[in-house]
Design an enzyme around this catalytic site. Structure first.
Site, short mmCIF file in Angstrom:
data_model
loop_
_atom_site.label_atom_id
_atom_site.label_comp_id
_atom_site.label_asym_id
_atom_site.label_seq_id
_atom_site.Cartn_x
_atom_site.Cartn_y
_atom_site.Cartn_z
N GLU A 1 -9.93 16.10 47.37
CA GLU A 1 -9.35 15.05 46.54
C GLU A 1 -8.22 15.58 45.66
OE1 GLU A 1 -12.06 12.98 44.01
OE2 GLU A 1 -10.60 11.40 43.64
N ASP A 2 -8.38 16.80 45.15
CA ASP A 2 -7.46 17.28 44.12
C ASP A 2 -6.44 18.32 44.57
OD1 ASP A 2 -8.86 15.68 42.45
OD2 ASP A 2 -10.06 17.26 41.55
#
Ligand code: MN
Length: 752
Positions: free
Chosen positions: A108-109
């Site tokens: 996600e990051d």
């Protein structure tokens, strides 16, 4: 992320040096410290975890997150490390789980993709991370509260691999621990999700200490005032309570040794803030204050005995405890012969300890204790010895079984799931002792409709624990309910605003729909008769003339008003009939039209009319009516400032009139009260309103603070006089200092 360059990780070995380049010396030391804590937690569960792969995962995560810091300024890697440690502490120490926990945020990051993870750590880890990323995105999109669809998605992810849920719970716990750094709106959303989704999930999985910590942290952000108030109260009494607990434990030890027990530990604690808060909320109706909450102390006896004799030992220790301390009979719980679905086993009792203080005593074996702390993972470990793939498989199957229900209808299943997750239900009994499960806040009416529609329609109240109550009375867990009926009774519009169950709401809607249809038919017959008597042909054109003249929306509305008896038809000035044709030469003024409509207003027609919260107008008041551009009516009390303003601006479009009470509409009014605290305030006020004044009370809430109380009463009124009488009566109550209608609390009985 600031850098767009992707670290070349695949196939290369990342050295520790490379992984920690971006950290300060101090931060590197901290990472190592945390890593050691993780390894310790893994070791404690004694599984054959592949530590080399765990180390590799840490380095990959460190490098991937190198440009990120947490809101607190700390290096991001602290977070995945912490999550992995929580996961290990729960007992989920297989390599896959730990690695997935370390990598849970990278997709996600950061620039790392699922394929990268799959290549480095295999497809299972990649699948877990994929699930975690999806759940995480879900959480960002849920605006206010996790709703049905969110559950469905989470459940889907869950059905694939339960580890996703556990890692997610660990993730949430660490995020909640560091929530202070976030802006308020985010904190509240996250705390709501925690309160309503993650804490119940942890509960269902048997992760009690995590559940408690999540609930405490959520409460702190959702209701800081109460949280800190309780915290302060606990702090104030802590020393005193600890003395009591110490004395109690000393005595217990002596009695247990005398009975021949040498291997045991006794833990003592003051109950969690969230648990005290829940108790306060539950007892709100009784007007209970913090100082009246007596069961805040607890001890836990954990017996180190072999599994073969654990049951016998626990029951025997219970006997010893009861022998030396008086106990409260209805507080004994046996979760040993009836374990909870999540595997929880323990004996609970509440005894009267030193200084008359209530103390909850839990008795369990070391094995039961581990299950209670770590949930079913521990349960299966004990059963099988090690946490092998086969054990995990079985465990997942069991968890799925717990989380799922055999319900065929997926919608029903989810509804059921939601109710259980929210831990939001009460169990009440029929006179024959059958258990009926209803949502929290359910009323006598919900109970009646649950049993039979006719019972609901004719309900005039109930005997709850042998006390006669109103149909709108809110039931409590454990109540015994006998519905009282009268053939003459029919459903009241305000019932719709109080029932909690879909079954009751549907039945009421059906009734009102049918009743309306009947009235429309009756009205139609009356109009027909009126036409016939005056030689008016019953044709659409004549009906249209009449509808237009009276200002109704359509002919149905006209029939309904006539059917209800709100509007009587007669030939008026300027009406004539020629060849069966109704001719109306003199149109009504807007004022006359509005008067007719206001008078014939029925619950559903009220949708289009807006009562101004600034002045709470009621039938019986002098009012001004203003028709807005959208056609809706705005109604103010004639003395309201807003009314004066409207008059100044739109003089010609404003109508001043008296609102004739017809008793057909109910309004829920909130009345604020303040006074000197005394026992039985709630009872007194309820009695005055329900019994003496025979009014329909919807709710009452009183909070006490240092000898003073304040709160509100929600009550249905149908006109000004009734409200005035109520206020006059309450003002005579000696310990009440202030009684006033709360602003902005005017609600009207809802639509059908
Ligand atoms: Mn995370």
């Amino acid at each position: 992320m600031t850098s767009k360059t992707k670290p070349n990780l695949i196939g290369t070995k990342i050295t520790l040096k490379e992984a920690e380049e971006h950290l300060s010396e101090e931060e590197r030391r901290e990472v190592r410290k945390r890593y050691r804590a993780l390894l310790k937690a893994i070791k404690k569960s004694g599984n054959n975890t592949d530590i080399r792969t765990v180390g590799k995962a840490l380095r990959v995560a460190m490098k991937a997150h190198r440009h990120q810091r947490r809101k607190s300024g700390e290096p991001y890697i602290y977070h995945p490390l912490q999550v992995a440690t929580i996961v290990a502490e729960i007992g989920l120490t297989d390599t896959t789980s730990i690695v997935a926990a370390l990598l849970h945020d990278v997709v996600e990051d950061t620039d790392l993709t699922l394929e990268d993870i799959s290549q480095m750590f295999g497809t299972t880890v990649a699948e877990l991370v994929d699930g975690l990323t999806k759940v995480s995105k879900l959480s960002h999109s849920a605006v206010i509260m996790p709703h049905l669809e969110t559950y469905r998605k989470i459940l889907l992810a869950l059905a694939k691999d339960v580890r996703v849920v556990i890692i997610k719970i660990a993730d949430r716990l660490d995020n909640m621990r560091s929530l202070d750094a976030l802006p308020e709106h985010k904190r509240v959303r996250i705390a709501m999700e925690t309160r309503y989704l993650y804490a119940p999930l942890a509960h269902r999985l048997g992760l009690y200490s995590i559940k408690t910590e999540l609930e405490d942290l959520a409460l702190k952000h959702l209701n800081p005032k109460q949280y800190y108030e309780i915290e302060k109260w606990v702090k104030k009494n802590k020393e005193k309570w600890e003395k009591i607990l110490n004395r109690f434990v000393r005595q217990l030890r002596i009695y247990l040794r005398k009975a021949g027990y040498n291997n045991f530990t006794i833990e003592k604690r003051i109950k969690a803030i969230s648990s005290i808060y829940d108790k306060l909320v539950r007892k709100k109706d009784e007007g209970i204050t913090l100082n009246e909450i007596y069961d805040v102390l607890a001890v836990r006896i954990v017996l180190d005995v072999p599994p073969e004799t654990e049951d016998v030992a626990c029951y025997d220790v219970l006997r010893v405890v009861h022998k030396h301390f008086p106990h409260i009979p209805d507080r004994v719980r046996d979760w040993i012969s009836h374990p909870k679905a999540n595997g929880y086993q323990s004996l609970h009792t509440t005894v009267i300890g030193p200084e008359g203080k209530h103390i909850e005593v839990q008795i369990r074996s070391v094995r039961m204790h581990e299950v209670a702390e770590k949930g079913i993972a521990a349960h299966w470990k004990y059963k099988q010895g090690v946490l092998s793939d086969k054990v995990l498989e079985e465990w997942f199957a069991r968890v799925r079984e717990i989380l799922a229900h055999p319900e065929k209808d997926p919608h029903l299943f989810l509804e059921d799931m939601k109710l259980n997750l929210f831990d939001n239900e009460i169990h009440v009994f029929t006179p024959k002792g059958e258990i009926i499960t209803l949502p929290k806040g359910a009323t006598v009416l919900d109970f009646a409709f649950h049993i039979h529609t006719q019972l609901g329609y004719h309900c005039i109240g109930a005997k709850v624990n042998n006390k006669v109550v109103e149909p709108t009375h809110v039931l409590n867990d454990g109540d015994q309910v006998e519905v009282l009926t009268a053939q003459s009774q029919t459903p009241q519009p305000e019932w719709l605003t109080v029932v909690k169950t879909a079954i009751a709401r549907r039945a009421l809607r059906r009734y009102f729909r049918r009743a309306k249809k009947e009235l429309i038919n009756k009205g139609k017959e009356k109009v027909k008769k009126f036409f016939a008597e005056n030689n008016i042909k019953f044709v659409p054109s004549n009906l249209k003339t009449l509808v237009k003249y009276l200002g109704f929306k359509d002919v149905k509305e006209l029939y309904y008003a006539v059917g209800r008896g709100d509007l009587s038809l007669k030939m008026r000035d300027g009406w004539k009939v020629e060849d069966g044709k109704l001719i109306i030469e003199k149109p009504l003024t807007l004022e006359e039209q509005l008067r007719i409509q206001l008078h014939s207003s029925t619950i559903q027609e009220f949708e289009g009319k807006s009562f101004q919260k600034c002045c709470t107008p009621l039938p019986g008041d002098n009012i001004v009516i203003f028709q807005r551009e959208d056609g809706a009516l705005e109604i103010h009390h004639s003395s309201c400032e807003k009314a004066a303003e409207l008059l100044a601006h739109y003089g010609a479009q404003i109508i001043k009139t008296k609102w004739e009470p017809d008793g057909k509409i109910s309004f829920m009014i909130r009345i604020r009260v303040k006074g000197t605290d005394r026992k039985g305030v709630v009872y007194d006020l309820s009695r005055i309103i329900s019994k003496e004044l025979d009014m329909n009370m919807q709710g009452i809430s009183i909070e006490s603070d240092r000898g003073q109380f304040s709160g509100y009463i929600d009550v249905f009124v149908s006109n000004r006089e009734q409200l005035d009488n109520l206020i006059k009566r309450l003002e005579k109550v000696p310990y009440l200092h202030s009684v006033e209608v709360a602003e902005g609390q005017l609600l009207w009985a809802s639509e059908n």
